[in-house]
Design a protein around this motif. Structure first.
Motif, mmCIF file in Angstrom:
data_model
loop_
_atom_site.group_PDB
_atom_site.id
_atom_site.type_symbol
_atom_site.label_atom_id
_atom_site.label_comp_id
_atom_site.label_asym_id
_atom_site.label_seq_id
_atom_site.Cartn_x
_atom_site.Cartn_y
_atom_site.Cartn_z
ATOM 1 N N HIS A 175 0.802 -1.231 0.000
ATOM 2 C CA HIS A 175 0.000 0.000 0.000
ATOM 3 C C HIS A 175 0.827 1.270 0.000
ATOM 4 N N PRO A 176 1.689 1.428 -0.960
ATOM 5 C CA PRO A 176 2.492 2.660 -1.013
ATOM 6 C C PRO A 176 1.582 3.828 -1.367
ATOM 7 N N ASP A 177 1.598 4.877 -0.556
ATOM 8 C CA ASP A 177 0.681 5.970 -0.864
ATOM 9 C C ASP A 177 1.399 7.270 -1.219
ATOM 10 N N TRP A 178 2.577 7.123 -1.777
ATOM 11 C CA TRP A 178 3.312 8.271 -2.294
ATOM 12 C C TRP A 178 3.828 7.922 -3.691
ATOM 13 N N ALA A 179 4.232 8.932 -4.415
ATOM 14 C CA ALA A 179 4.740 8.664 -5.753
ATOM 15 C C ALA A 179 5.766 9.706 -6.139
ATOM 16 N N SER A 180 6.675 9.287 -7.004
ATOM 17 C CA SER A 180 7.570 10.256 -7.615
ATOM 18 C C SER A 180 7.061 10.457 -9.032
ATOM 19 N N VAL A 181 6.563 11.664 -9.338
ATOM 20 C CA VAL A 181 5.856 11.838 -10.603
ATOM 21 C C VAL A 181 6.796 11.951 -11.792
ATOM 22 N N ASN A 182 8.051 12.291 -11.562
ATOM 23 C CA ASN A 182 8.945 12.343 -12.718
ATOM 24 C C ASN A 182 9.665 11.015 -12.948
ATOM 25 N N LEU A 183 9.939 10.277 -11.869
ATOM 26 C CA LEU A 183 10.586 8.975 -12.032
ATOM 27 C C LEU A 183 9.557 7.885 -12.317
ATOM 28 N N GLY A 186 20.125 9.587 -20.993
ATOM 29 C CA GLY A 186 20.863 10.741 -21.503
ATOM 30 C C GLY A 186 20.220 11.538 -22.626
ATOM 31 N N ALA A 187 19.081 11.091 -23.163
ATOM 32 C CA ALA A 187 18.443 11.894 -24.214
ATOM 33 C C ALA A 187 18.049 13.250 -23.624
ATOM 34 N N ASP A 188 18.234 14.303 -24.398
ATOM 35 C CA ASP A 188 18.010 15.647 -23.886
ATOM 36 C C ASP A 188 16.552 16.054 -24.096
ATOM 37 N N VAL A 189 15.834 16.235 -22.976
ATOM 38 C CA VAL A 189 14.420 16.586 -23.012
ATOM 39 C C VAL A 189 14.208 17.926 -23.733
ATOM 40 N N THR A 191 -0.679 13.169 -24.656
ATOM 41 C CA THR A 191 -0.730 13.954 -23.408
ATOM 42 C C THR A 191 0.139 13.339 -22.310
ATOM 43 N N LEU A 192 0.209 12.016 -22.271
ATOM 44 C CA LEU A 192 1.021 11.405 -21.215
ATOM 45 C C LEU A 192 2.504 11.676 -21.457
ATOM 46 N N GLN A 193 2.887 11.679 -22.733
ATOM 47 C CA GLN A 193 4.274 12.028 -23.062
ATOM 48 C C GLN A 193 4.562 13.466 -22.622
ATOM 49 N N VAL A 194 3.605 14.333 -22.895
ATOM 50 C CA VAL A 194 3.770 15.745 -22.515
ATOM 51 C C VAL A 194 3.963 15.836 -20.998
ATOM 52 N N GLU A 195 3.113 15.104 -20.297
ATOM 53 C CA GLU A 195 3.174 15.136 -18.847
ATOM 54 C C GLU A 195 4.550 14.663 -18.345
ATOM 55 N N PHE A 196 4.996 13.555 -18.907
ATOM 56 C CA PHE A 196 6.285 12.995 -18.488
ATOM 57 C C PHE A 196 7.422 13.981 -18.787
ATOM 58 N N LEU A 197 7.404 14.527 -20.010
ATOM 59 C CA LEU A 197 8.477 15.458 -20.394
ATOM 60 C C LEU A 197 8.458 16.688 -19.497
ATOM 61 N N THR A 198 7.261 17.170 -19.189
ATOM 62 C CA THR A 198 7.163 18.369 -18.353
ATOM 63 C C THR A 198 7.744 18.120 -16.968
ATOM 64 N N HIS A 199 7.417 16.963 -16.422
ATOM 65 C CA HIS A 199 7.948 16.659 -15.086
ATOM 66 C C HIS A 199 9.467 16.533 -15.094
ATOM 67 N N ASN A 200 10.011 16.196 -16.259
ATOM 68 C CA ASN A 200 11.461 15.989 -16.311
ATOM 69 C C ASN A 200 12.202 17.102 -17.031
#
Ligand SMILES: [Zn+2]
Length: 1125
Positions: free
Chosen positions: A295-303, A421-424, A446-455
């Motif tokens: 029951h992990p109730d935390w997350a790292s949104v960029n990792l 190492g790819a440059d966001v 949109t999910l790609q956008v979200e991931f890229l934004t977080h990173n």
């Protein structure tokens, strides 16, 4: 809901027994509160039976540990407190097992953190200053910097979503509309009212309303799994799984409101699970991505990993630039990442992040914070376990692949590219859609956008410096030319590569970059590596591969590159320039010789297993050169002279003990470690090699020879016919085999026949050793020939010249043997072995001849006869040696009469318990302390020290019914000698130590008095002999009174004359198992044993702790093993 209630009931049952103990202790606690100058706070004693688990707390813990704290007013009496920091609160507790804090300080109310002198620091709020003292400056610095960082983060980012929960304290309180009720309540057991605030799903207790406005409270009670029940007109109970709080409201109406608000609070805590429930619907997300906790109730949104509280705390500590931590218990609307986590899930993401975790580094839910820290850092900061993308190291190709992938829905591939190492933020080449984010948007991903934004700003694995100081300043070398190269691989190249496996490449070393191209004319490289990412260079033996000369480069990514050429000069030149670019100038001396491998490794020195440093090493044959962190001189280890070598398979580490220094080289999954390990093992010395490849002593004598000689010197000089008698052949063969296998590990035990066996082992070794002492048949002929010279002086000078021409190890070995024979013949009266007799035996042995030629014996006889002259030995020195030998022999004989072990003692110590195979033979001197003995035994038993493990050496008595842990400073050998029949020493965990330390930390009064069951065994047999006594223990003595009112003690003993054993003889039928035996040695003749029996374990621990505290001034265990060190 029903499930939750069941769970609650089950847990309450579990804790029930604990409660009764707590209630019994409540008086003590109240007592402390009244008498102590501390606390302006209130102690809600609620102890767990196990050590603190941060999981009880709402928010991820950033840092915790022991600190000393002053009470608020006046006196500088420091009290040990367990201190814990999370993103919103600094709390301190009576000890680490407490659930409820003594103080909770809102981070937002802290105005500054100040370093003050003497390891102290102040946490300043608007109205109060808290003064803490750390164990040392390093710990102080850690706390101050982490506090400052936390405050900064809170102030800057103001991540409302994270603070919404429990932010009732501090300035922001008024702006947060989550407080559902606040006001004064009476709490049973306390005289003053408390100010209680219900906020979101927690209840906060303050001493008064001012404290609430100042952001400094007593504690918070988390309401998940709590229940609320009215008990009387005005009173109600708030029950958590840990304890019940009984409150009394001002009126019946008030009570109704409180109960209602609290019930709402409980249901709030249950309903905020909506996001979590959704994310957990992907099964892989039901376990923490790092430790596997449920029951992990935390997350790292960029990792893109779902985490438990503990791991989330570590992630938060790495900073936003590495891991962006969010709670799953946020408002559903605040969570936009649901879909991303459902698409990916911990399992898939770990295919990338956790592709290569060695079993020894795996994390589990019960791992301690240090392990967690190490693991999380390795996993995300260093990217140690990740699955390397095929394009790793090729920036352009990575960027290009990224621009393609983000047009698809494959976020996992994007993640793999970005974290390899790819440059966001790279330029896509399309002016219309210049950035990857714009491309992803264009394609509706949109999910790609979200991931890229977080990173957007994420620090990539491996980009953190730290280790790199020692890597700096390799010289700016450039070199080009053709080499032949095989395809790189992920393991060391063991098989032979033919010329066909190689392809010709144009190679260039420039500005610390090594690149290779199809040809001189190619403009785009086919591969590149930074020299700073090269861990190790290995020079292969000539002819190992199709190209005669070759070398390997081991890259940080785990890849191995093999290069070759037929021309030795070309390869030599390449190795020279690569090494220059690889090794910092300060380590230059490492490479000025014909090494086989050079590179860097992590290591620790001494007993410490933590915080490995980075050092440079080069290895060839039996030589290991090293440049340790912070040193400017290269050190040299002769592997043949190592005192010990052990390989920790599980941890992939190798431990070398050299001249008393313990060096632990850390391996990891990379292939370079195996090479280091086997290189070191080969350099150790082999029992079947010639003399100079044997394990050697400091004076270059083979350990086998040295062991045998010193054994005979101790036990055989007076043995009649020594070296002449033949011994038991099977035993000789077995002993020689084990000596050849690893001479240092062999302990020669005493025994009548043993002397002859050892003597024969020495002879056989000398007779069989490759090339012999005289360095081969050819070289031995001039020695034999010397016997034909008629003039005695002339012969001696020829021997001298020949001796001089021997290689050092041969010379030293011959010297040691002849010296020994000289000593043996000094005792010819007893052993009947004069020079001539010895020469008959040793001539053929040393010359490895069949004995038909008398000249061999003649040479040896002359060497013994002229020993001082030929070997240039000072007469005084020789006399001192003989005196010493006589002394040792005399001591041996005396001890043999007394039947006690000799002063050069090998002690049999049991590890964990006395049983077959658990005995370790440890050689100790008079000066060795119990602590050193414990360390030695643990080292021998391969048990690494662990935080929270307290090992002691126990004196176990009387059929193992009573045992006394030696104080760590006690001299072990004296105890060993004093052991009676049926007694022995065992090194094992001291199960009461931790409890005693906690008990002492919380002690206000160092003395103790209470009723106890007592016996002195003088009662009649078969009858129960224990009766109640008042027992008083203070700084001077232990006194027993028949009755509480008695004025004269029935018995008394000085504290320093007491020895306290755990346990009581079963024969006495003690009334509980919580007994101790006190041996009172006030006078030589008046040795008494008193048996004291307690009602509970808790009481026993209190007594034991008081004894220890008084006898050792609270210095119970070595500083290194204390929990706060
Ligand atoms: Zn975890």
């Amino acid at each position: 809901m029903a499930d939750n209630e069941d769970a609650l009931r089950a847990m309450q049952n579990c804790f029930h027994s604990q409660f009764s103990v707590d209630e019994a202790e409540y008086e003590d606690i109240e007592e402390n509160r009244r008498t102590s100058v501390d606390e302006d706070s209130i102690y809600l004693g609620c102890t767990l039976s196990q050590s603190f688990n941060p999981d009880f707390h709402h928010s991820p813990v950033i840092k915790m540990g022991w600190l000393h704290k002053t009470p608020p007013q006046g006196t500088l009496v420091f009290q040990k407190r367990w201190v814990m920091l999370d993103a919103q609160y600094l709390r301190y507790f009576q000890n680490e097992k407490e659930v409820y804090s003594k103080r909770i300080i809102a981070i937002l109310s802290v105005t500054k953190v100040l370093n003050v002198g003497g390891q102290k620091f102040e946490v300043v709020t608007r109205n109060r200053t808290f003064l803490f003292r750390a164990e040392n400056n390093t710990v102080r610095e850690e706390w101050v910097s982490v506090l400052k960082e936390t405050i900064q983060q809170q102030c800057n980012s103001m991540e409302k979503s994270l603070m919404n929960f429990s932010d009732t304290c501090g300035q922001r309180a008024s702006r947060v509309p989550l407080i559902s009720k606040q006001g004064y309540l009476e709490m049973s057991g306390l005289r003053s009212k408390l100010y209680v605030v219900i906020c979101a799903d927690s209840v906060f207790l303050y001493r008064n309303a001012e404290e609430h406005s100042q952001g400094v409270g007593i504690t918070s009670i988390e309401m998940n799994l709590g229940t609320v029940k009215g008990t009387d007109k005005r009173s109600f109970n708030l029950t958590t799984i840990y304890r019940t709080f009984s409150f009394v409201a001002e009126s019946e109406q008030q009570r109704e409101q409180w109960v209602e608000a609290l019930q709402a609070c409980v249901s709030h805590s249950l309903s905020s699970n909506a996001v979590a429930q959704k994310i957990w619907s992907e099964e892989a997300n039901q376990r923490c991505a790092d430790c596997g906790a449920p029951h992990p109730d935390w997350a790292s949104v960029n990792l893109c990993v779902v985490l438990c509280k503990c791991c989330a705390g570590v992630h938060r500590g790495l900073g936003q630039s590495v891991s962006k931590v969010r709670s799953l218990k946020m408002d559903e609307n605040a969570w936009t990442e649901n879909q991303l986590f459902l698409l990916l899930g911990n399992d898939k993401v770990n295919l990338f992040w956790a592709a290569n975790i060695p079993p020894s580094e795996m994390l589990c839910p019960s791992s301690d914070s240090e392990e967690r820290q190490r693991f999380v850092t390795a996993k995300y900061c260093q990217g140690k376990y990740r699955c390397y993308h095929a394009l790793f190291g090729q920036q352009e190709a990575l960027n290009k692949a990224l621009c393609n992938t983000i047009q698809t829905g494959d976020v996992l591939e994007t993640l793999s590219l970005v974290f390899c190492g790819a440059d966001v933020n790279c330029y896509t080449g399309d002016p219309e859609l210049p950035s990857p984010v714009s491309v992803a948007q264009h394609y509706g991903q949109t999910l790609q956008v979200e991931f890229l934004t977080h990173n957007h700003n994420t620090e990539l694995p491996g980009s953190r410096t730290g280790d790199h100081t020692i890597l700096e300043a390799a010289l700016p070398i450039s070199h080009t030319g053709y080499l032949f190269k095989t395809a790189s691989s992920t393991r060391a190249v063991t098989e032979r590569k033919s010329k066909g496996d190689f392809s010709r490449r144009w190679c260039s070393l420039n500005q610390g970059n090594f690149s290779y191209y199809e040809s001189e004319k190619s403009s785009s490289q086919s591969g590149q590596m930074k020299m700073s990412d090269v861990l190790c260079l290995v020079v292969n033996p000539q002819g190992k591969h199709g190209y005669g000369h070759s070398f390997e480069l081991y890259h940080d990514s785990g890849r191995v590159y093999l290069f070759g050429e037929d021309s030795p000069d070309t390869v030599r030149e390449w190795i020279k320039v690569i090494v220059k670019a690889l090794v910092p100038p300060v380590a230059e001396d490492l490479v000025g010789w014909s090494f086989e491998r050079v590179g860097r490794l992590h290591y620790t020195v001494g007993q410490s297993f933590h915080c490995p440093c980075l050092g440079w090493f080069s290895l060839g044959g039996s030589r290991l050169l090293l440049l340790l962190h912070g040193e400017d001189q290269v050190d040299n280890i002769d592997l043949r002279k190592l005192q010990e070598l052990s390989v920790e398979q599980e941890a992939a580490a190798v431990v070398l003990v050299d001249r008393g220094r313990r060096l632990r080289l850390e391996g990891d999954r990379r292939p370079d470690y195996q090479g280091w390990l086997s290189g070191i093992q080969q350099g150790l010395g082999r029992g079947d090699g010639p003399l100079d490849q044997q394990q050697l002593t400091e004076t270059e004598v083979p350990v086998i020879v040295d062991r045998c000689i010193s054994y005979i010197t101790q036990h055989g000089l007076k043995s009649e016919g020594i070296y002449r008698r033949c011994g038991v052949n099977s035993k000789i063969a077995a002993l020689l085999l084990s000596l050849r296998h690893d001479a240092r590990q062999v302990r020669l035990s005493e025994g009548v026949c043993q002397v002859d066996n050892v003597a024969n082992v020495l002879k056989r070794f000398l007779r069989e050793v490759g090339e012999g002492v005289f360095n081969g048949h050819q070289a031995s002929l001039p020695w034999l020939h010397t016997t034909t010279v008629s003039e005695g002086r002339e012969r001696v000078s020829q021997y001298k010249a020949l001796l001089h021409s021997l290689p050092p190890v041969n010379r030293a070995t011959l010297g040691a043997v002849i010296n020994h024979l000289y000593c043996v013949q000094c005792f010819a009266d007893e052993n009947q072995m004069n020079m001539h007799n010895l020469a008959i035996v040793f001539g053929p042995t040393l010359f490895q001849t069949d004995g038909t030629d008398n000249s061999a014996g003649q040479v040896v006889e002359e060497l013994i006869q002229n020993y001082q002259d030929i070997f240039n030995v000072n007469a005084e020195q020789l006399q001192r040696q003989l005196d010493m030998i006589s002394h040792v022999i005399k001591a041996q004989e005396e001890h043999a009469e007394e039947g006690t072990p000799s002063p050069l003692t090998i002690c049999g110590i049991y590890l964990e318990r006395k049983e077959e195979g658990s005995e370790l033979l440890v050689q100790i001197s008079q000066a060795v302390s119990a602590e050193e003995l414990v360390c030695e035994v643990l080292r021998r038993g391969n048990i690494p020290p662990q935080q929270g493990d307290y090992w002691s050496c126990f004196l176990v008595n009387d059929n193992q019914e009573m045992e006394r842990p030696l104080h760590y400073q006690e001299r072990a050998l004296a105890i060993y000698f004093s052991l009676g029949k049926d007694c022995h020493l065992v090194v094992k965990r001291n199960c009461y130590m931790e409890a005693m330390l906690i008990c002492i930390a919380a002690m206000v009064d160092v003395s103790r008095n209470s009723m106890i069951k007592f016996s002195d065994e003088k009662g009649q047999r078969g009858k129960r002999t224990f009766s109640r006594r008042l027992c008083v223990l203070d700084g001077t003595s232990l006194r027993l009174y028949k009755e509480v009112k008695s004025t004269q003690p029935e018995r008394e003993c000085q504290v320093h004359a007491l020895k306290v054993y755990y346990g009581i003889k079963k024969r006495l039928q003690p009334p509980s198992c919580w007994g101790m035996t006190v041996v009172c040695e006030q006078a030589e003749r008046d040795k008494q044993q008193w048996y004291l029996c307690c009602e509970s374990k808790n009481e026993l621990i209190k007594w034991l702790a008081t004894f220890m505290n008084l006898q050792h001034n609270s210095d119970l265990c070595p500083a290194a093993s204390r929990p706060d060190s």
